[in-house]
Design a protein around this motif. Structure first.
Motif, PDB file in Angstrom:
ATOM      1  N   ALA A  86      -2.593   9.470  -3.974  1.00 55.28           N
ATOM      2  CA  ALA A  86      -1.443   9.161  -3.126  1.00 55.28           C
ATOM      3  C   ALA A  86      -1.769   9.405  -1.660  1.00 55.28           C
ATOM      4  O   ALA A  86      -1.467   8.568  -0.789  1.00 55.28           O
ATOM      5  CB  ALA A  86      -0.250  10.010  -3.558  1.00 55.28           C
ATOM      6  N   MET A  87      -2.421  10.528  -1.360  1.00 54.07           N
ATOM      7  CA  MET A  87      -2.756  10.832   0.031  1.00 54.07           C
ATOM      8  C   MET A  87      -3.744   9.811   0.589  1.00 54.07           C
ATOM      9  O   MET A  87      -3.644   9.423   1.773  1.00 54.07           O
ATOM     10  CB  MET A  87      -3.324  12.249   0.123  1.00 54.07           C
ATOM     11  CG  MET A  87      -3.633  12.686   1.547  1.00 54.07           C
ATOM     12  SD  MET A  87      -2.168  12.694   2.637  1.00 54.07           S
ATOM     13  CE  MET A  87      -1.398  14.235   2.130  1.00 54.07           C
ATOM     14  N   ASN A  88      -4.688   9.342  -0.222  1.00 54.78           N
ATOM     15  CA  ASN A  88      -5.627   8.316   0.249  1.00 54.78           C
ATOM     16  C   ASN A  88      -4.886   7.037   0.637  1.00 54.78           C
ATOM     17  O   ASN A  88      -5.189   6.413   1.656  1.00 54.78           O
ATOM     18  CB  ASN A  88      -6.657   8.020  -0.837  1.00 54.78           C
ATOM     19  CG  ASN A  88      -7.662   9.132  -0.999  1.00 54.78           C
ATOM     20  OD1 ASN A  88      -7.870   9.936  -0.093  1.00 54.78           O
ATOM     21  ND2 ASN A  88      -8.287   9.200  -2.171  1.00 54.78           N
ATOM     22  N   TYR A 101       0.830  -1.210   0.000  1.00 54.04           N
ATOM     23  CA  TYR A 101       0.000   0.000   0.000  1.00 54.04           C
ATOM     24  C   TYR A 101       0.866   1.262   0.000  1.00 54.04           C
ATOM     25  O   TYR A 101       0.564   2.256  -0.662  1.00 54.04           O
ATOM     26  CB  TYR A 101      -0.934  -0.001   1.218  1.00 54.04           C
ATOM     27  CG  TYR A 101      -2.215  -0.762   0.993  1.00 54.04           C
ATOM     28  CD1 TYR A 101      -3.164  -0.299   0.084  1.00 54.04           C
ATOM     29  CD2 TYR A 101      -2.474  -1.929   1.691  1.00 54.04           C
ATOM     30  CE1 TYR A 101      -4.340  -1.005  -0.119  1.00 54.04           C
ATOM     31  CE2 TYR A 101      -3.664  -2.635   1.499  1.00 54.04           C
ATOM     32  CZ  TYR A 101      -4.581  -2.166   0.585  1.00 54.04           C
ATOM     33  OH  TYR A 101      -5.742  -2.852   0.371  1.00 54.04           O
ATOM     34  N   PHE A 102       1.954   1.230   0.762  1.00 53.40           N
ATOM     35  CA  PHE A 102       2.875   2.369   0.800  1.00 53.40           C
ATOM     36  C   PHE A 102       3.504   2.598  -0.585  1.00 53.40           C
ATOM     37  O   PHE A 102       3.597   3.733  -1.079  1.00 53.40           O
ATOM     38  CB  PHE A 102       3.952   2.112   1.850  1.00 53.40           C
ATOM     39  CG  PHE A 102       5.011   3.168   1.927  1.00 53.40           C
ATOM     40  CD1 PHE A 102       4.681   4.518   2.074  1.00 53.40           C
ATOM     41  CD2 PHE A 102       6.358   2.836   1.849  1.00 53.40           C
ATOM     42  CE1 PHE A 102       5.662   5.490   2.150  1.00 53.40           C
ATOM     43  CE2 PHE A 102       7.335   3.799   1.920  1.00 53.40           C
ATOM     44  CZ  PHE A 102       6.991   5.138   2.065  1.00 53.40           C
ATOM     45  N   TRP A 135       6.011  10.830   3.766  1.00 53.53           N
ATOM     46  CA  TRP A 135       5.466  10.986   2.419  1.00 53.53           C
ATOM     47  C   TRP A 135       4.122  11.710   2.439  1.00 53.53           C
ATOM     48  O   TRP A 135       3.769  12.405   1.475  1.00 53.53           O
ATOM     49  CB  TRP A 135       5.356   9.626   1.744  1.00 53.53           C
ATOM     50  CG  TRP A 135       6.688   9.165   1.238  1.00 53.53           C
ATOM     51  CD1 TRP A 135       7.661   8.531   1.940  1.00 53.53           C
ATOM     52  CD2 TRP A 135       7.197   9.342  -0.083  1.00 53.53           C
ATOM     53  NE1 TRP A 135       8.761   8.300   1.159  1.00 53.53           N
ATOM     54  CE2 TRP A 135       8.503   8.781  -0.114  1.00 53.53           C
ATOM     55  CE3 TRP A 135       6.707   9.905  -1.245  1.00 53.53           C
ATOM     56  CZ2 TRP A 135       9.296   8.779  -1.239  1.00 53.53           C
ATOM     57  CZ3 TRP A 135       7.486   9.896  -2.386  1.00 53.53           C
ATOM     58  CH2 TRP A 135       8.772   9.345  -2.383  1.00 53.53           C
ATOM     59  N   MET A 136       3.383  11.566   3.516  1.00 49.38           N
ATOM     60  CA  MET A 136       2.163  12.368   3.675  1.00 49.38           C
ATOM     61  C   MET A 136       2.525  13.859   3.730  1.00 49.38           C
ATOM     62  O   MET A 136       1.863  14.701   3.096  1.00 49.38           O
ATOM     63  CB  MET A 136       1.420  11.959   4.948  1.00 49.38           C
ATOM     64  CG  MET A 136       0.731  10.619   4.864  1.00 49.38           C
ATOM     65  SD  MET A 136       0.021  10.121   6.458  1.00 49.38           S
ATOM     66  CE  MET A 136      -1.153  11.449   6.731  1.00 49.38           C
ATOM     67  N   ALA A 142       3.730   5.400  -6.000  1.00 47.53           N
ATOM     68  CA  ALA A 142       3.504   5.362  -7.455  1.00 47.53           C
ATOM     69  C   ALA A 142       2.540   6.462  -7.875  1.00 47.53           C
ATOM     70  O   ALA A 142       2.764   7.161  -8.876  1.00 47.53           O
ATOM     71  CB  ALA A 142       2.969   3.994  -7.863  1.00 47.53           C
ATOM     72  N   TYR A 143       1.443   6.621  -7.126  1.00 44.07           N
ATOM     73  CA  TYR A 143       0.514   7.717  -7.430  1.00 44.07           C
ATOM     74  C   TYR A 143       1.214   9.071  -7.291  1.00 44.07           C
ATOM     75  O   TYR A 143       0.972  10.005  -8.065  1.00 44.07           O
ATOM     76  CB  TYR A 143      -0.702   7.645  -6.505  1.00 44.07           C
ATOM     77  CG  TYR A 143      -1.720   6.598  -6.893  1.00 44.07           C
ATOM     78  CD1 TYR A 143      -2.254   6.559  -8.183  1.00 44.07           C
ATOM     79  CD2 TYR A 143      -2.157   5.649  -5.970  1.00 44.07           C
ATOM     80  CE1 TYR A 143      -3.192   5.597  -8.531  1.00 44.07           C
ATOM     81  CE2 TYR A 143      -3.095   4.690  -6.311  1.00 44.07           C
ATOM     82  CZ  TYR A 143      -3.611   4.666  -7.595  1.00 44.07           C
ATOM     83  OH  TYR A 143      -4.534   3.719  -7.945  1.00 44.07           O
TER      84      TYR A 143
END
Length: 975
Positions: free
Chosen positions: A138-140, A122-123, A197-198, A128-129
C-alpha cells in the motif's frame, strides 16, 4: 512485468503484472507515447477507464468496507475503536480485494496512460492493499502517486517541498482548481488525499513519528485544499487516539464529524469523543457529547449507554441531578419505542442505583432486566452476574449462589474479567451453599427438638402428612380397624346415570375429572406403572433420587454424613418415631449436631479464605463456628486461620488475640508449631487465587516501571475486587510513583489508605513520614531554592572509592575467616581512597576472569532485579537511613550502578575484607524485609559480595550469573 518510469522520480517505480491472456500482446498502456492524444481519444479513454474499471473497483471496495461495518459490534462499556470496522474483517474478503486489484491493474494496462483516471486507479490500488493489511505494498502505491503526479516543469520532476520550487512557500500539496466546473463536475486528483492515506498507513505500521510529521506539514500547507480539512482532522485524531493523547484526539475528531457517512456514525464518533474527554479529565465536555449522542443517535443501545454514562460522570451544565437523570432513564423503559431494549435500560439504571448506594432498588431493577430480556443472551448473562455480585457483596450467600449458577447456565459472557470472576466464584459458592444448607438443617432440627413435647408431636404429625402426600401416599388412617368383609360399603358409581349428559364416560370431561379426584383422594398420587398397589414399589420409587437411577445416595450427602458411625435418619419416614429418630433429643445427639454445624462453618470459612480470598467472610464463618461449640476438632486450625486472615487485613490486634488463644489452649499443637517454624500461610492455594495473582502482576508492573499498564490493570482489578486484596507494599510503591510524578494528592490518598487499612504494618511509620514531607514539599523546595551553598575548591587529585590495583589471587573453593564481634568495632572499615593523577596515570587493566581473595576489600552488593529507577533510588535512601541509625560511628557509602536493562546494583562500602563485609550482611539481611525494604518483595533483591576488581570486570562483561557461581563456590551456602 512492466515498470512505468515516464512520470515518476527515480526509486518510485511500481510494478504491474500483465494478465495471463495479455502476456504476448502490446497493450494500449505501452503505446501511450506512439499515438496522438486528441480531445476525442482523451474523452473516450476517460469514459472507458472510469466506468468499466474505476467505478466497478471502487464500488466493490466500498462494499467490502460496508460489510465489515455491518459485522462490527461495539461494546459501549469500553473505549470504542476509532473506526466502526476492523481491518482484520476487511482482510478476510480476500477474493473481493483481489478482484479490486485486478480491475485497477487492468484499468491501467488496457488504457492510454495520459487519461485522467490513472492516478485514481493507483490510489484505489493502494487502498485495496491497505484493506488487505499489505501495508508495504500500500505504501509503495501511495508513494508512486505522490511522486508520479508531483510538481513538474515541462515534463521534468521538481523537488517536492522545496522553497525554491514554490517561491518561498513550504508546500507539498497539489493546488486544485476551484472554479465551479472543477468543483462540481470533475473528480479531483488523488494526490492530496493520497497523503492522508500515507499517514494512516504509517500509523498502522507503528511509525507515528513519520505520520505526525507528514500531517503537521499538511496542516500548515497553504495549497492543501479546504475540502480535505475534515479528512486531515480525522487523520490527526486517529494519530492521537493511537498515542492515547485523548484530549487532542477528541478535539480533532470534533472537527471531522462532517466526515461521518450517516447519522449513526456521527453519533458514534460523538460517543467516542465523550469517552476520550472523560479519560482526559474533561468531564464537562464528556457529559456534553454524551448528551448530544443520546439526543440524535438512531441506535437505542447507544442512546441508553450514552445517557447512563452522562449520569455516571456527574451533573452537567443544565443542573439536572443524578436522580432526575435516573428518572428520565426509567421513563424511557415505559415507551413502546424501547420495548426491546428494556433489559439494557433496567441494567443501566441498576448500575446507577448501585452508585447511589441503593442496593435493594438495584436488585429489583436487575430482576426486571432479566424478566424483560427478549432475545439478548449476552445482556441476560451480564444482568445475572451483576445481580449475583450485589448479593455476594451484601453477604447473602445463598442468593449469590443461585444467581452465579444462573449466570453459568446462561453463558455468553464475553469479557475475560467477568468470565474469570464467574469461574472463581461459581464453584466456590456452590460448595458454600451446600455447607450453609447443612447448617440450616441442623438449626431446624434443634429448634424442633427444643419444642414442648405436645407441640413437637403436633408438628411432626403435620410434617409426616406432608411427606406422605409428596410421596404419593394417603394420609395415615386413624379410623377403627373394621373387618372389610362385614363392613357395608357403598361403591362409587363412576357411570352416573343421573348425569345430564348422555356422553360415554371417557368422552365426558366432568365424569373423568370426578373419577380422577376420587382415585387420588383414595390412593394418593400413584405412579402410572404396573402393580401400583404394591407398597414396596412405591417406597422404592420414593426413595430413588433424581439423577441417581440406582437409588444410590449422593456423594455430597455421604461426605456430610455422620463421621462417628451413626446412621442418618432414614430417607423414607413412615411414622412419627422415624422422624423423632433424626432429632437431637439427647445430649449426645445435640453435641453431634453442633459438631456438624461447626464443621460446615469451618469448611465454609476455608472456601472463603483459600478460594475467594474473602477474608472478612472467612473470619465471620470461623467466629460463628467457635460460637456454636468450643470443643470442635477444627477449633485449633480455625484459630490459626483467624490469625492468618486478620494479618492479611492488617488487623494486628485481632490477630494477636487469636494467637494468644491458640498459645493458651494448644501450646503443643501442630498449627502453633507451624508459626514457630515461620509458616504463616495455612495453605498454598490462597497464594494462587486469581485475585492474588492479578495484584502480584500489578505490583510487579509498578516495581518494573510499567506505570501506565500497572495503573490500567489496577483500575480494572479494583472495579472487580474492591480493596480486599490491596497490600501495604502495593499502596506504598504506588504512592512513591505518584510522588515522582508530582501527583501529591493521589500519593496522600494512597498513604492514608495504607494507614487506615493496615495500622499494624511496618510501613505505617514510613507512610506517615512521607505524607508529612509531601505536605511540606512547597516549603522544603522554596528553602532549598533560596539556600546558597559555598562549594570548596576541588584539589588536583581525585578520590576514587574503588581500588584500581588489579588483584590476581586464584579462586578459593572455601574461605576460613574469623568474624569480628561487630562491624562497628572495626575502625579500619572506611572507604579506601587512592589518589590518582588523572592526566599521567593510565586506567588500570581489567582482569579477564573473576577471582576471589578474602583479604581484598569487598563491597556488599544489593542486586535489584527488574526494579525501576525511582524505586532503586528509594532503596538506596532506605539503606542510607538504616546505616546512619545503626552504624552511626561509621562512614558507609552507598552508590547505585545500572548493570543492564534488568539489573541495578547498589554498592555498600567498601569493607576492609570479606569477614567485615559478611558480618555486615549477617546483621543487615534479617532487617531488610521487615525494616529497611518492607515494600519490596524478596524475589526483587538479593545480597552479594564483590571486590572492586571483580566489579570492574562485571561492569564490563555484564555476566552476573558467572560471578554469582564464583562467589557461591568460594563461600558455599551463603549467597
Amino acid at each position: 512485468m512492466i515498470c512505468w518510469l515516464s512520470q515518476a522520480q527515480k526509486g518510485t517505480t511500481i510494478t504491474l503484472k500483465k494478465p495471463g491472456k495479455y502476456e504476448n500482446r502490446t497493450l494500449p498502456a505501452e503505446q501511450s507515447d506512439t499515438k496522438k492524444f486528441g480531445p476525442v481519444r482523451h474523452a473516450l479513454q476517460n469514459m472507458y477507464t472510469h466506468y468499466n474499471y474505476y467505478f466497478n473497483a471502487n464500488a466493490l471496495l466500498n462494499d467490502i468496507v460496508a460489510r465489515a461495518k455491518a459485522a462490527n459490534k461495539d461494546d459501549y462499556t469500553k473505549l470504542l475503536p476509532f473506526y466502526n470496522y476492523s481491518l482484520n474483517t476487511t482482510a478476510q474478503s480476500g477474493s473481493d480485494i483481489d478482484s479490486v486489484i485486478y480491475h485497477c491493474t487492468a484499468g491501467v494496462l488496457l488504457h492510454d496512460l495520459r487519461n485522467d483516471w490513472i492516478d485514481n486507479l493507483y490510489f484505489l490500488l493502494g487502498k485495496a492493499y491497505f484493506y488487505r493489511k499489505n501495508f508495504d505494498s500500500a505504501m509503495n502505491a501511495f508513494q508512486y502517486v505522490n511522486y508520479a503526479w508531483g510538481p513538474k516543469d515541462d515534463g521534468y520532476n521538481l523537488p517536492i517541498g522545496s522553497n525554491a520550487t514554490n517561491k518561498g512557500e513550504l508546500t507539498i500539496a497539489t493546488k486544485e482548481k476551484t472554479d465551479v466546473w472543477h468543483k462540481t463536475a470533475v473528480t479531483p486528483p488523488s494526490r492530496n488525499e493520497n497523503f492522508l492515506w500515507m499517514a494512516r498507513t504509517s500509523i498502522e505500521t507503528g511509525n507515528a513519528g513519520r505520520a505526525g510529521g507528514l500531517l503537521e506539514i499538511l496542516r500548515n500547507d497553504p495549497k492543501f485544499p479546504e475540502r480535505l480539512q475534515p479528512d486531515l482532522h480525522e487523520a490527526l485524531a486517529y494519530l492521537f487516539y493511537n498515542q492515547k493523547r485523548y484530549d487532542s484526539a477528541a478535539t480533532h475528531l470534533g472537527e471531522a464529524l462532517d466526515n461521518a457517512n450517516n447519522q449513526l456514525e456521527k453519533a458514534r464518533w460523538e460517543y467516542l469523543m465523550a469517552q476520550m474527554y472523560h479519560l482526559a479529565g474533561n468531564d464537562e465536555e464528556a457529559v456534553k457529547y454524551f448528551n448530544r449522542c443520546a439526543d440524535h443517535t438512531p441506535d437505542p443501545i447507544m442512546e441508553v449507554n450514552a445517557y447512563f454514562n452522562s449520569i455516571n460522570i456527574g451533573n452537567d451544565s443544565t443542573g439536572a441531578t443524578t436522580q432526575q437523570k435516573l428518572d428520565a432513564l426509567l421513563r424511557m423503559a415505559k415507551k413502546d419505542k424501547y420495548v426491546l431494549y428494556r433489559d439494557i435500560i433496567y441494567y443501566a439504571a441498576a448500575q446507577v442505583e448501585l452508585q447511589l448506594g441503593n442496593n435493594d432498588e438495584a436488585i429489583a431493577l436487575l430482576k426486571k432486566s432479566i424478566a424483560n430480556n427478549v432475545d439478548n443472551p449476552d445482556q441476560r448473562s451480564k444482568s445475572f452476574l451483576l445481580l449475583a455480585d450485589v448479593e455476594y457483596n451484601q453477604r447473602k450467600w445463598m442468593n449469590a449462589h443461585n444467581f452465579y449458577d444462573s449466570t453459568q447456565a446462561a453463558g455468553n459472557l464475553s469479557d475475560s474479567l467477568e468470565m474469570d470472576r464467574l469461574s472463581t466464584r461459581q464453584p466456590a459458592m456452590a460448595s458454600i451453599a451446600g455447607y450453609l444448607t447443612a447448617v440450616d438443617k441442623e438449626d431446624s432440627l434443634q429448634q424442633v427438638a427444643a419444642m414442648p413435647e405436645a407441640q413437637r408431636t403436633a408438628y411432626l404429625k403435620k410434617t409426616l402428612r406432608q411427606i406422605r402426600r409428596s410421596q404419593g401416599l394417603k394420609d395415615e388412617d386413624n379410623t377403627p380397624n373394621i373387618n372389610p368383609a362385614v363392613q357395608l360399603q357403598t361403591q362409587a358409581n363412576l357411570f352416573d346415570n343421573t348425569a345430564a349428559s348422555k356422553d360415554w364416560y371417557f368422552n365426558n370431561t366432568a365424569l373423568k375429572s370426578s373419577g380422577f379426584g376420587a382415585f387420588r383422594q383414595q390412593w394418593g398420587n400413584r405412579p402410572n406403572v404396573d402393580n401400583w398397589r404394591r407398597q414396596s414399589d412405591i417406597t422404592r420409587m420414593a426413595m430413588q433420587q433424581p439423577g441417581s437411577p440406582d437409588g444410590d445416595t449422593d456423594s455430597t450427602d455421604a461426605e456430610n454424613g455422620d463421621e462417628n458411625g451413626e446412621e442418618a435418619a432414614p430417607a423414607m419416614a413412615n411414622s412419627i418415631e422415624d422422624l423423632e429418630a433424626g432429632l437431637p433429643l439427647t445430649p449426645e445427639k445435640l453435641q453431634q449436631s453442633n459438631e456438624n454445624i461447626a464443621k460446615a462453618y469451618f469448611h465454609s470459612g476455608e472456601v472463603f479464605q483459600n478460594e475467594l480470598q474473602n477474608f472478612p467472610a472467612a473470619i465471620e464463618m470461623y467466629q460463628q463456628m467457635n460460637t456454636v461449640t468450643d470443643s470442635s476438632e477444627y477449633r485449633e486450625q480455625s484459630l490459626f486461620n483467624l490469625y492468618y486472615c486478620y494479618n492479611r487485613l492488617g488487623k494486628r490486634a485481632s490477630a494477636d488475640s487469636a494467637l494468644a488463644v491458640l498459645q493458651r489452649d494448644y501450646r503443643n499443637g501442630q498449627w502453633l508449631a507451624k508459626l514457630k517454624n515461620g509458616s504463616i500461610a495455612p495453605s498454598e492455594s490462597s497464594e494462587k487465587s486469581p485475585a492474588t495473582q492479578q495484584y502480584e502482576k500489578i505490583y510487579n508492573a509498578f516495581i518494573e516501571g510499567n506505570f501506565n499498564e500497572a495503573q490500567k490493570q489496577k483500575e480494572i482489578a479494583d472495579s472487580q475486587y474492591g480493596n480486599s486484596y490491596w497490600t501495604p507494599q502495593l499502596l506504598y510503591i504506588e504512592s512513591i510513583y505518584y510522588v515522582s510524578q508530582r501527583e501529591d494528592s493521589s500519593a496522600l490518598k494512597q498513604l492514608q489508605n495504607l494507614q487506615d487499612q493496615f495500622p499494624s504494618s511496618p510501613l505505617v511509620e514510613k507512610a506517615q513520614t512521607m505524607a508529612d514531607v509531601i505536605r511540606r514539599r512547597p516549603q522544603i523546595e522554596a528553602y532549598l531554592t533560596k539556600l546558597q551553598i559555598k562549594r570548596n575548591v576541588d584539589t588536583t587529585t581525585s578520590t576514587v572509592l574503588v581500588n584500581t590495583t588489579p588483584v590476581e589471587a586464584p579462586i578459593k573453593q572455601s574461605v576460613e575467616y574469623k568474624k569480628p564481634d561487630s562491624v562497628i568495632s572495626k575502625p579500619a572499615n572506611k572507604p579506601v581512597a587512592v589518589n590518582l593523577d588523572t592526566v599521567a596515570v593510565k586506567a588500570p587493566e581489567v582482569a579477564k576472569t573473576f577471582s576471589f581473595n578474602a583479604a581484598d576489600s569487598q563491597y556488599v552488593a544489593l542486586v535489584l532485579d527488574k526494579v525501576a529507577p525511582v524505586y532503586a533510588t528509594e532503596a538506596r535512601n532506605a539503606f542510607n537511613r538504616y546505616n546512619k541509625q545503626t552504624f552511626y560511628n561509621q562512614t558507609i557509602n552507598t552508590s547505585s550502578v545500572k548493570l543492564d536493562d534488568r539489573y541495578n546494583i547498589m554498592l555498600i562500602g567498601p569493607f576492609t575484607d570479606a569477614a567485615a563485609a559478611l558480618d555486615y550482611i549477617d546483621k543487615t539481611k534479617p532487617q531488610t524485609a521487615g525494616r529497611i525494604l518492607p515494600w519490596l518483595t524478596a524475589d526483587k533483591y538479593g545480597f552479594l559480595m564483590i571486590s572492586p576488581s571483580n566489579f570492574r570486570l562485571l561492569n564490563e562483561n555484564k555476566d552476573l550469573d558467572t560471578y554469582r557461581s564464583v562467589i557461591q563456590k568460594a563461600i558455599p551456602d551463603k549467597f
